[in-house]
Structures are given as C-alpha cells and as structure tokens.
Write an enzyme that holds these catalytic residues in place. Structure first.
Site, PDB file in Angstrom:
ATOM      1  N   GLY A 159       7.747  -2.508   8.279  1.00 14.57           N
ATOM      2  CA  GLY A 159       9.137  -2.901   8.081  1.00 14.57           C
ATOM      3  C   GLY A 159       9.625  -2.710   6.666  1.00 14.57           C
ATOM      4  O   GLY A 159      10.824  -2.590   6.425  1.00 14.57           O
ATOM      5  N   ARG A 160       8.689  -2.697   5.717  1.00 12.54           N
ATOM      6  CA  ARG A 160       9.063  -2.516   4.303  1.00 12.54           C
ATOM      7  C   ARG A 160       8.064  -1.615   3.598  1.00 12.54           C
ATOM      8  O   ARG A 160       7.757  -1.811   2.434  1.00 12.54           O
ATOM      9  CB  ARG A 160       9.138  -3.871   3.599  1.00 12.54           C
ATOM     10  CG  ARG A 160       7.845  -4.679   3.658  1.00 12.54           C
ATOM     11  CD  ARG A 160       7.900  -5.866   2.741  1.00 12.54           C
ATOM     12  NE  ARG A 160       6.655  -6.628   2.762  1.00 12.54           N
ATOM     13  CZ  ARG A 160       6.325  -7.515   1.848  1.00 12.54           C
ATOM     14  NH1 ARG A 160       7.116  -7.734   0.825  1.00 12.54           N
ATOM     15  NH2 ARG A 160       5.198  -8.184   1.942  1.00 12.54           N
TER      16      ARG A 160
ATOM     17  N   ARG B 269      -4.980   0.007  12.395  1.00 13.77           N
ATOM     18  CA  ARG B 269      -5.227  -1.411  12.602  1.00 13.77           C
ATOM     19  C   ARG B 269      -5.513  -1.681  14.077  1.00 13.77           C
ATOM     20  O   ARG B 269      -5.221  -0.846  14.935  1.00 13.77           O
ATOM     21  CB  ARG B 269      -3.987  -2.221  12.189  1.00 13.77           C
ATOM     22  CG  ARG B 269      -3.382  -1.813  10.851  1.00 13.77           C
ATOM     23  CD  ARG B 269      -1.891  -2.121  10.817  1.00 13.77           C
ATOM     24  NE  ARG B 269      -1.249  -1.599   9.601  1.00 13.77           N
ATOM     25  CZ  ARG B 269      -0.963  -2.335   8.532  1.00 13.77           C
ATOM     26  NH1 ARG B 269      -1.243  -3.623   8.536  1.00 13.77           N
ATOM     27  NH2 ARG B 269      -0.400  -1.800   7.476  1.00 13.77           N
TER      28      ARG B 269
ATOM     29  N   ASP C 182      -2.537  -7.199  13.400  1.00 11.15           N
ATOM     30  CA  ASP C 182      -1.976  -6.072  12.650  1.00 11.15           C
ATOM     31  C   ASP C 182      -2.496  -6.040  11.217  1.00 11.15           C
ATOM     32  O   ASP C 182      -2.188  -5.110  10.474  1.00 11.15           O
ATOM     33  CB  ASP C 182      -0.446  -6.114  12.667  1.00 11.15           C
ATOM     34  CG  ASP C 182       0.120  -7.411  12.122  1.00 11.15           C
ATOM     35  OD1 ASP C 182      -0.169  -8.465  12.712  1.00 11.15           O
ATOM     36  OD2 ASP C 182       0.853  -7.376  11.118  1.00 11.15           O
TER      37      ASP C 182
END
Length: 491
Positions: free
Chosen positions: A92-93, A184, A264
């Site tokens: 997301g970032r 992951r 994750d």
C-alpha cells in the site's frame, strides 16, 4: 547517475508472476535529502556510495527516477492480520523497484517503503514518517550484526514534505531496503485465492496456474534443491517450515519481539521482515509485548513459536492444490510437514541456548533455567552476557540481577559442573542490543536534525559481541522509573 555500470537489474518477479503485481510509480519527493546511507551494504551490492548521494542516486532511492532496466511494481498479497483474513492487502505504501544482481551473483530485491499511495493503500496516504523508517534501518542492521537472517536497509531519504499522523505533522521519508525476496506466506494466500477463482475445472491446468507459477518461482529463487525432490512443492513447504523454525529460535535467543507476526509478514526465504512495532526484551518475561495495536498480546515474546506454526499452517493450506491430486492426501502430506515444526524449533532453540550457556551438556539445565528466568525476570541480555563472568569464577554480577540472588545458586552449581566455555559464550551472547529507550532517544534526536545519537548507536550495534570501554550506557536497561514502553507501526 550512470546506471548501466552501477546497477544491474533483473525482473524475474515481473517476468514470472503476472497477476501478482500492479505496475506503479512513486510519488514525487519535493526536496529529497539523504539521511542515512549504508555504505558497507552498497559496496556488497556493487553500488557506488558517491553516486547514490547524487540527485540521480536519490531518484533511485526514492523511486522517482528508477534506473534503466527496473520495473517498479506494487506487489499483491493477502494475509491473516491478528488472526483475521484479509483477501487483498499488498504494497500500500511500497514499491519493488527490481532485483539487483550483486558482483557475487547474489540476487537482492530493492524495495522502497513510504514511496506513496498505491491501489493497495486501503485508504492510507502511502507515505511514511521519518522516525519509523530510521527505526527499521537501525533494527534491521542490528539484527544482521547479531546473525539473525533479515532484510537489510540501504538508505533512508527524507522527502521534504510532512505526513500527518495522530501526533500531528511528521517529516516524511522513504526507506530503501533489500531482501533475497519479498515473497510472503500472504503472497501464496493471494495466489491460491486467485487460482481458485479461475474458470478451468482441471486442477492440473488453469485452476492452479498462478499458484504453480509462484511456487516454481519460489523454488528457483530460494530452494532450488526442492526441484529434484519426488514432490517439489511438498519439499518447498518442508524447507520453509525448517527456515522459519530456525529464524524464530534466533529471535528468542536475542530477546527480539517482532510485534506484528501476520502472515503477510512471514517470508518464504526465512528472513525477518517489516520492523514496525518491534522491540527487544529487557526483563525476561514471556508475556512481554510492546505493540500499541496488539491489544491482547497475541504476538507476545513467548507466543512467537506458536504463531509461526499457525502462520505456516496457512501456508500449507495455500499449497494444498499443488501437493496431490486427491485433496485428502494433500492435507495428510501437509499436516505431516507442519508437525515437524515443533521438533525443528525445539532443536534450534535448545542448540542456541546450549551455546549461550557454554555447554553441550545442557539437558535439564535448560528446562530449569527457562523456569528460573520466567519466574524471576532478570534482564535477558545482561543475564547471558554476565554468565560468562560466572564461568570464569565470579558469579557476583549475574547474581545481582535477581532480587534474591540465592535462587540462582543451585542452578549455577549444576551448570558449573559441566565446565562451560566462557570465551565461546562471549561469541554468542551480545553485550549490546537495540535497547528500546536508547532507540527512542536516538530517533527523537534524528527527527530534530541531530543524527549523532543514531550514528553512535549504529556503530555500537554493528559489533554487538565486542564489549568496549566507554560504551557502558549502551549495555544498560532503562532505570526503574522508566514509563511502560509502547511501539507504533508508523502507518
């Protein structure tokens, strides 16, 4: 920056795993300023530190000017967060810039955190404050020096803009980190769900295509010997279980608490990843947790082995379609592998603790010691470091860590009878760890523009087993009047 000779990029993730990423570009960094650069790591990767300091180099480190051959993408993954399944998480970032091929031939991801909002941002701004990025740099490099498999930090670059958080505006930054990959457990969960949504009814073809491509990629990248096994995907599972058992044992040895062991945040490579609300034990208490978002202590120090096995069960579930044509048989095979975790973890844990107490004749000594430490809660790091002094004949320093020193005497007598090796103990018991109060002190100073405390801390933590005069404060826990410590993830 002359990237042709300085950065050799490949993009096997992008080449092999369509459907598990979205091409994306970093947000602008209005006034990039290099805060920290890991020159040693840069050298290992074949990068020129001087060129990384140029405007072109800062463009690489912030993602605003990717080098030739790089394909920036936001990775897709799912995950169980505090036990609750989220089918679509992803970067997301963050952005995966590409894979650096070092002069040694080693392949390392270059991955950026705080590089701006992506379609996986889930309402967030995609930015990162400076302090949490410095925290990850500091802790990941300390873990590397401690000998714990870890992602590593290449640089922190301030972006020149503020980001808003609960405490108000904070300086923004991007962390450039490297890893053998960012695959992951959550990546496999996402791929398994994607495969299950396929239109084919054949488990041998279209329905498991995404999952199979991912598993093949993971085998080639991390566990190539699995390719020769009778059941390569089962062997992949076995190797990941073993790698994680060893990793978590190493966490326990040094008193590390990850703080957010979601699926994750568990790698296929066996590297520690994502140093958000992490911290280190002071007092040895298995119930210790620090994260402000872990309200029930799910990821407390003593819970970490069990949580790792739980996460690995989710990995096994994702692999079921690849393990056998018959689902019941696949479940039986996966269960058999998962059940090896406990023995593998206990073997790695006991081997490491036997080294920490300097004797191969550990046996009941370790069981009795675990009970002593949990009940009386001496400082974890100081106890093991001072134990070598006791092995040399002076038990005073380690006894003084207990309110009633006599509780240790019976154990010490049995332990001394094994003739422990004090010199060997000093090689595995650190004198220095990232003490939480010192980390916070250094981060606060850095945000105010003073990098000297964090530079000294990095210097000391870079040689954690070498005790040196003049650095005594770095070995000490906080005082008795210190406020309860809490960590924050920085999102």
């Amino acid at each position: 920056m002359t990237t042709g000779t300085q950065l050799a990029f490949e993009n096997t993730f992008v080449r092999d795993l369509e459907g598990l990423y979205l091409p994306w570009t970093a947000a602008p960094a209005p006034e990039p300023r290099l805060v920290l650069l890991n020159e040693g790591l840069a050298g290992e990767l074949g990068l020129d530190p001087a060129q990384l300091r140029t405007p072109e180099g800062l463009g690489v480190l912030t993602g605003t000017a990717p080098p030739e051959g790089a394909t920036p993408v936001a990775q897709a993954y799912a995950g169980h967060q505090f036990g609750n399944y989220s089918p679509r998480l992803g970067d997301g970032r963050a952005l995966l810039i590409g894979e650096l091929v070092a002069p040694s031939g080693e392949r390392r991801d270059l991955h950026l955190k705080g590089s701006g909002r992506t379609p996986f941002a889930r309402g967030g701004d995609g930015k990162a404050p400076l302090a949490p990025m410095l925290r990850e740099y500091l802790i990941s490099e300390a873990m590397h020096a401690l000998g714990v498999p870890s992602t590593r930090s290449l640089a922190v670059v301030a972006t020149g803009e503020d980001v808003m958080r609960e405490r108000g505006p904070e300086p923004g930054a991007v962390l450039a980190r490297t890893a053998s990959s960012h695959l992951r457990v959550g990546t496999f969960q996402f791929a398994a769900a994607s495969s299950a949504r396929g239109t084919s009814t054949s488990t041998a073809t279209g329905e498991v295509e995404v999952l199979r491509r991912l598993a093949d990629h993971a085998i080639d990248r991390h566990h190539p010997a699995a390719r020769d096994a009778e059941n390569p995907y089962l062997d992949l599972y076995r190797r990941v279980v073993a790698a994680q058992a060893d990793l978590v044992a190493r966490w326990m040895h040094v008193g590390f608490i990850h703080g957010v062991m979601n699926t994750d945040n568990m790698t296929i490579s066996g590297e520690t990843i994502d140093y958000g609300p992490c911290a280190f034990l002071d007092a040895h208490d298995p119930a210790t947790w620090f994260s402000s978002i872990d309200h029930a202590g799910r990821y407390a120090y003593g819970n970490q082995p069990g949580i790792a096995q739980w996460n690995l069960a989710r990995f096994g579930e994702a692999l079921i379609p690849l393990l056998a044509d018959d689902q019941d048989e696949a479940i039986r095979l996966a269960t058999g592998v998962l059940e090896t975790f406990a023995d593998a973890y206990h073997a790695a844990r006991d081997e490491g603790y036997a080294a920490k107490i300097g004797t191969a004749a550990a046996g009941p000594l370790l069981t009795d010691l675990a009970a002593l430490l949990a009940e009386h809660k001496p400082d974890h790091t100081l106890f093991f470091r001072r134990l070598s002094t006791a092995a040399r004949g002076d038990a005073g320093p380690v006894r003084e860590l207990f309110a009633d020193p006599s509780v240790l005497d019976g154990w010490l007598e049995s332990w001394r009878a094994t003739d422990p090796d004090a010199a060997a103990m000093d090689r595995v018991n650190p004198a220095y760890i990232p003490r939480n109060h010192l980390v916070e002190e250094a981060l606060a100073a850095a945000v105010d523009g003073d990098l000297e405390p964090i530079q000294w801390l990095l210097f000391v933590l870079g040689h954690p087993y070498d005790e040196r005069d003049g650095f005594e404060r770095y070995a000490q826990p906080p005082g008795p009047d210190a406020a309860p410590f809490r960590t924050f993830c920085g999102t």
